[in-house]
Motif scaffolding. Sequence first.
Motif, PDB file in Angstrom:
ATOM      1  N   SER A 132     -33.137  -2.122 -39.195  1.00  0.00           N
ATOM      2  CA  SER A 132     -31.771  -2.127 -38.660  1.00  0.00           C
ATOM      3  C   SER A 132     -31.023  -3.383 -39.092  1.00  0.00           C
ATOM      4  CB  SER A 132     -31.787  -2.025 -37.131  1.00  0.00           C
ATOM      5  OG  SER A 132     -32.270  -0.771 -36.725  1.00  0.00           O
ATOM      6  N   TYR A 133     -31.705  -4.522 -39.028  1.00  0.00           N
ATOM      7  CA  TYR A 133     -31.079  -5.770 -39.457  1.00  0.00           C
ATOM      8  C   TYR A 133     -30.664  -5.682 -40.928  1.00  0.00           C
ATOM      9  CZ  TYR A 133     -30.431 -10.517 -41.021  1.00  0.00           C
ATOM     10  OH  TYR A 133     -29.895 -11.644 -41.595  1.00  0.00           O
ATOM     11  N   MET A 134     -31.582  -5.245 -41.783  1.00  0.00           N
ATOM     12  CA  MET A 134     -31.305  -5.201 -43.216  1.00  0.00           C
ATOM     13  C   MET A 134     -30.136  -4.255 -43.520  1.00  0.00           C
ATOM     14  SD  MET A 134     -33.863  -4.351 -46.383  1.00  0.00           S
ATOM     15  CE  MET A 134     -34.743  -5.896 -46.319  1.00  0.00           C
ATOM     16  N   PHE A 135     -30.192  -3.057 -42.993  1.00  0.00           N
ATOM     17  CA  PHE A 135     -29.154  -2.078 -43.308  1.00  0.00           C
ATOM     18  C   PHE A 135     -27.824  -2.415 -42.638  1.00  0.00           C
ATOM     19  CE2 PHE A 135     -32.712   0.266 -44.949  1.00  0.00           C
ATOM     20  CZ  PHE A 135     -32.173   1.004 -45.983  1.00  0.00           C
ATOM     21  N   SER A 136     -27.834  -2.951 -41.433  1.00  0.00           N
ATOM     22  CA  SER A 136     -26.561  -3.310 -40.782  1.00  0.00           C
ATOM     23  C   SER A 136     -25.913  -4.505 -41.471  1.00  0.00           C
ATOM     24  CB  SER A 136     -26.761  -3.572 -39.291  1.00  0.00           C
ATOM     25  OG  SER A 136     -27.538  -4.719 -39.075  1.00  0.00           O
ATOM     26  N   THR A 137     -26.727  -5.437 -41.973  1.00  0.00           N
ATOM     27  CA  THR A 137     -26.181  -6.587 -42.698  1.00  0.00           C
ATOM     28  C   THR A 137     -25.460  -6.126 -43.963  1.00  0.00           C
ATOM     29  OG1 THR A 137     -27.918  -8.045 -41.834  1.00  0.00           O
ATOM     30  CG2 THR A 137     -26.766  -8.776 -43.825  1.00  0.00           C
ATOM     31  N   VAL A 138     -26.045  -5.185 -44.664  1.00  0.00           N
ATOM     32  CA  VAL A 138     -25.460  -4.697 -45.916  1.00  0.00           C
ATOM     33  C   VAL A 138     -24.252  -3.797 -45.665  1.00  0.00           C
ATOM     34  CG1 VAL A 138     -25.898  -3.190 -47.905  1.00  0.00           C
ATOM     35  CG2 VAL A 138     -27.540  -4.964 -47.298  1.00  0.00           C
ATOM     36  N   THR A 139     -24.349  -2.907 -44.687  1.00  0.00           N
ATOM     37  CA  THR A 139     -23.282  -1.917 -44.477  1.00  0.00           C
ATOM     38  C   THR A 139     -22.185  -2.390 -43.526  1.00  0.00           C
ATOM     39  OG1 THR A 139     -24.424  -0.852 -42.624  1.00  0.00           O
ATOM     40  CG2 THR A 139     -24.870   0.003 -44.861  1.00  0.00           C
ATOM     41  N   LYS A 140     -22.471  -3.444 -42.756  1.00  0.00           N
ATOM     42  CA  LYS A 140     -21.532  -3.926 -41.726  1.00  0.00           C
ATOM     43  C   LYS A 140     -21.261  -2.832 -40.692  1.00  0.00           C
ATOM     44  CE  LYS A 140     -20.695  -7.784 -44.050  1.00  0.00           C
ATOM     45  NZ  LYS A 140     -21.924  -8.158 -44.669  1.00  0.00           N
ATOM     46  N   ARG A 141     -22.277  -2.003 -40.466  1.00  0.00           N
ATOM     47  CA  ARG A 141     -22.184  -0.926 -39.482  1.00  0.00           C
ATOM     48  C   ARG A 141     -23.357  -1.035 -38.512  1.00  0.00           C
ATOM     49  NH1 ARG A 141     -21.465   4.599 -42.844  1.00  0.00           N
ATOM     50  NH2 ARG A 141     -21.512   5.468 -40.750  1.00  0.00           N
ATOM     51  N   ARG A 142     -23.206  -0.411 -37.359  1.00  0.00           N
ATOM     52  CA  ARG A 142     -24.348  -0.300 -36.452  1.00  0.00           C
ATOM     53  C   ARG A 142     -25.352   0.657 -37.073  1.00  0.00           C
ATOM     54  NH1 ARG A 142     -22.430   2.199 -31.902  1.00  0.00           N
ATOM     55  NH2 ARG A 142     -24.568   2.338 -31.164  1.00  0.00           N
ATOM     56  N   VAL A 143     -26.635   0.361 -36.843  1.00  0.00           N
ATOM     57  CA  VAL A 143     -27.712   1.133 -37.459  1.00  0.00           C
ATOM     58  C   VAL A 143     -28.776   1.406 -36.406  1.00  0.00           C
ATOM     59  CG1 VAL A 143     -29.585   0.996 -39.152  1.00  0.00           C
ATOM     60  CG2 VAL A 143     -27.324   0.143 -39.752  1.00  0.00           C
ATOM     61  N   LYS A 144     -29.346   2.576 -36.469  1.00  0.00           N
ATOM     62  CA  LYS A 144     -30.488   2.918 -35.614  1.00  0.00           C
ATOM     63  C   LYS A 144     -31.603   3.370 -36.536  1.00  0.00           C
ATOM     64  CE  LYS A 144     -32.421   4.500 -31.676  1.00  0.00           C
ATOM     65  NZ  LYS A 144     -32.793   3.800 -30.529  1.00  0.00           N
ATOM     66  N   ALA A 145     -32.697   2.613 -36.558  1.00  0.00           N
ATOM     67  CA  ALA A 145     -33.860   2.991 -37.362  1.00  0.00           C
ATOM     68  C   ALA A 145     -34.863   3.679 -36.447  1.00  0.00           C
ATOM     69  CB  ALA A 145     -34.479   1.756 -38.017  1.00  0.00           C
ATOM     70  N   GLU A 146     -35.485   4.711 -36.981  1.00  0.00           N
ATOM     71  CA  GLU A 146     -36.429   5.505 -36.202  1.00  0.00           C
ATOM     72  C   GLU A 146     -37.784   5.541 -36.909  1.00  0.00           C
ATOM     73  OE1 GLU A 146     -37.033  10.207 -35.149  1.00  0.00           O
ATOM     74  OE2 GLU A 146     -35.000   9.471 -35.465  1.00  0.00           O
ATOM     75  N   PHE A 147     -38.823   5.328 -36.150  1.00  0.00           N
ATOM     76  CA  PHE A 147     -40.187   5.387 -36.639  1.00  0.00           C
ATOM     77  C   PHE A 147     -40.616   6.850 -36.721  1.00  0.00           C
ATOM     78  CE2 PHE A 147     -44.691   5.441 -34.984  1.00  0.00           C
ATOM     79  CZ  PHE A 147     -45.296   5.058 -36.153  1.00  0.00           C
ATOM     80  N   ILE A 148     -41.140   7.254 -37.881  1.00  0.00           N
ATOM     81  CA  ILE A 148     -41.625   8.620 -38.064  1.00  0.00           C
ATOM     82  C   ILE A 148     -43.156   8.647 -38.056  1.00  0.00           C
ATOM     83  CG2 ILE A 148     -41.604  10.670 -39.562  1.00  0.00           C
ATOM     84  CD1 ILE A 148     -38.823   9.927 -38.430  1.00  0.00           C
ATOM     85  N   GLU A 149     -43.789   7.864 -38.948  1.00  0.00           N
ATOM     86  CA  GLU A 149     -45.246   7.822 -39.027  1.00  0.00           C
ATOM     87  C   GLU A 149     -45.681   6.545 -39.721  1.00  0.00           C
ATOM     88  OE1 GLU A 149     -46.650  11.089 -41.433  1.00  0.00           O
ATOM     89  OE2 GLU A 149     -45.534  10.418 -43.188  1.00  0.00           O
ATOM     90  N   SER A 150     -46.967   6.202 -39.548  1.00  0.00           N
ATOM     91  CA  SER A 150     -47.505   5.014 -40.219  1.00  0.00           C
ATOM     92  C   SER A 150     -49.024   5.091 -40.248  1.00  0.00           C
ATOM     93  CB  SER A 150     -47.061   3.736 -39.499  1.00  0.00           C
ATOM     94  OG  SER A 150     -47.781   3.578 -38.289  1.00  0.00           O
ATOM     95  N   LEU A 151     -49.618   4.096 -40.867  1.00  0.00           N
ATOM     96  CA  LEU A 151     -51.076   3.992 -40.862  1.00  0.00           C
ATOM     97  C   LEU A 151     -51.594   3.935 -39.428  1.00  0.00           C
ATOM     98  CD1 LEU A 151     -51.612   1.337 -43.706  1.00  0.00           C
ATOM     99  CD2 LEU A 151     -51.659   3.831 -43.895  1.00  0.00           C
ATOM    100  N   ALA A 152     -50.809   3.353 -38.532  1.00  0.00           N
ATOM    101  CA  ALA A 152     -51.221   3.234 -37.129  1.00  0.00           C
ATOM    102  C   ALA A 152     -51.298   4.585 -36.428  1.00  0.00           C
ATOM    103  CB  ALA A 152     -50.270   2.305 -36.380  1.00  0.00           C
TER     104      ALA A 152
END
Length: 165
Positions: A132-152
Motif C-alpha cells: 500500500s505504501y509503495m503504490f500509494s506513494t507512486v499513484t498519490k491515491r489511497r490503496v488497499k492491498a489484499e493478501f491472497i496466498e503465500s508460503l505461509a
Amino acid sequence: MGGKELLPSTCTYADSLKYAGKCGEFLRRWVMGVVAGLCEVDEETARRVLRGAGEECCKIFLEVYGYDLSSQDLDSLIRLLGSSPNSGCYRVDEDTIIYEFKSERCECPLVEMGVAGLSSRLCSACFTNWLSYMFSTVTKRRVKAEFIESLATGASKCTFKIKLL
C-alpha cells in the motif's frame, strides 16, 4: 506511602541484557510475542498495528535496491516489480493490480533471521501495508492491498491484489 526510601538505579534492565549478551534473544522473543498477539486480534487491528512497520520495511527495501519512487509512475512500477524471473506484476483492470513472486523460502527478513516464525498474519497485516505504501506513494491515491496466498498458507508462491481507491 509508607515503606523504605527508594534510590534511583544506575543499572537498568536494558543494561543487564547488554551485559548478559541477551539483546538479540530479547528482541527475537519480544517480536515473536508481538506476532503471536497479532494472531489473536482481528485483521483490521493487526493491519493498523503494523502499518508503520510495513511502511518502514518498504522504505528500507527501496534504499537497499536503489529504487526511487519519485521517478516512477504506475506503469513503470508494475514493470519494475515484474521484471525479475521470480516475480510478476500486472493489471487486471484500471484499478486492480496483481503482484506475485516465488521464492524457495520466505522473503520476510523477520522470518529469515529467526525473529518471527512463518505466519500468514505477517503477510496479511505487514506486507499489505508495504505494498500500500509503495503504490500509494507512486499513484498519490489511497490503496488497499489484499493478501491472497503465500508460503505461509502452503502455496508455492506469494500473491497479493492491490486495489487503487
